[in-house]
Design a protein around this motif. Sequence first.
Motif, short mmCIF file in Angstrom:
data_model
loop_
_atom_site.label_atom_id
_atom_site.label_comp_id
_atom_site.label_asym_id
_atom_site.label_seq_id
_atom_site.Cartn_x
_atom_site.Cartn_y
_atom_site.Cartn_z
N SER A 44 0.81 -1.21 0.00
CA SER A 44 0.00 0.00 0.00
C SER A 44 0.85 1.26 0.00
N ILE A 45 2.12 1.17 0.40
CA ILE A 45 3.02 2.32 0.32
C ILE A 45 3.86 2.18 -0.94
N LYS A 46 3.80 3.23 -1.76
CA LYS A 46 4.51 3.20 -3.04
C LYS A 46 5.25 4.52 -3.22
N PRO A 47 6.32 4.52 -4.01
CA PRO A 47 7.00 5.78 -4.31
C PRO A 47 6.15 6.61 -5.26
N VAL A 48 6.05 7.91 -4.98
CA VAL A 48 5.29 8.83 -5.82
C VAL A 48 6.17 10.03 -6.15
N GLU A 49 5.84 10.67 -7.25
CA GLU A 49 6.50 11.90 -7.66
C GLU A 49 5.46 13.01 -7.62
N VAL A 50 5.78 14.06 -6.88
CA VAL A 50 4.85 15.18 -6.70
C VAL A 50 5.52 16.43 -7.25
N THR A 51 4.79 17.18 -8.08
CA THR A 51 5.30 18.45 -8.57
C THR A 51 4.53 19.58 -7.89
N LEU A 146 -2.72 14.35 -0.76
CA LEU A 146 -2.13 15.27 -1.73
C LEU A 146 -2.81 15.05 -3.07
N LYS A 147 -3.47 16.10 -3.55
CA LYS A 147 -4.13 16.06 -4.85
C LYS A 147 -3.74 17.32 -5.61
N VAL A 148 -3.94 17.31 -6.91
CA VAL A 148 -3.66 18.49 -7.71
C VAL A 148 -4.53 19.64 -7.20
N GLY A 149 -3.91 20.77 -6.93
CA GLY A 149 -4.62 21.94 -6.43
C GLY A 149 -4.48 22.13 -4.93
N ILE A 164 1.49 25.18 -4.99
CA ILE A 164 0.29 24.39 -5.24
C ILE A 164 0.71 23.11 -5.94
N VAL A 165 0.18 21.97 -5.48
CA VAL A 165 0.49 20.70 -6.13
C VAL A 165 -0.07 20.74 -7.54
N SER A 166 0.81 20.50 -8.53
CA SER A 166 0.38 20.54 -9.92
C SER A 166 0.38 19.17 -10.58
N GLY A 167 0.90 18.18 -9.86
CA GLY A 167 0.90 16.83 -10.43
C GLY A 167 1.31 15.79 -9.40
#
Length: 171
Positions: A44-51, A146-149, A164-167
């Motif tokens: 359930s824990i995975k690596p993510v990339e956040v912009t 964490l979601k876009v916006g 602001i999270v854009s991706g």
Amino acid sequence: MPFSDRLRSLSIIDAAALVVALVAVGGVLWSPKLSNTVARATGSIKPVEVTVDVRNTSSADPDGLIADALESGRTTLVVRNQPAGSAELIRVDDIRRKLTSVLPDGSVVTADDPNRTIQGMLDSRFVLRGDANVTSSGVVMAGTKLKVGTPVELEGRFYRVNGIVSGVTLQ
């Protein structure tokens, strides 16, 4: 010696030691690191990339701020004034607006806006990598969705900027 006689021979110090041992065992079982290990093992824990886009932020030295952020390699996320952990800073992209002009012969010319440089404005896209809990409702990093916006603050040794999270991308 019967069991009831053994119980009577216990002192208050023995009872206190037993309580401390039970609390220690409970702390180990409910440890966040253990929970993360179990969550990682179950997938359930995975690596993510956040912009995160940071726009129109005043800075005396925007290039120095970016260099310092990249040098440290990590940044702390603050969402709704609550610390949401830290993430690895992969890169910082320049997202300054460009001036565009059409010349009389029909060709298009673009140039960086010189006013941004004079005014010392930071317009950048911070690309972060971290581990997050992936649920059906979205990505949860350190207990925060964490979601876009979503507005976030990025904090480092010499900076604290609003963005602001854009991706959000799963790795």
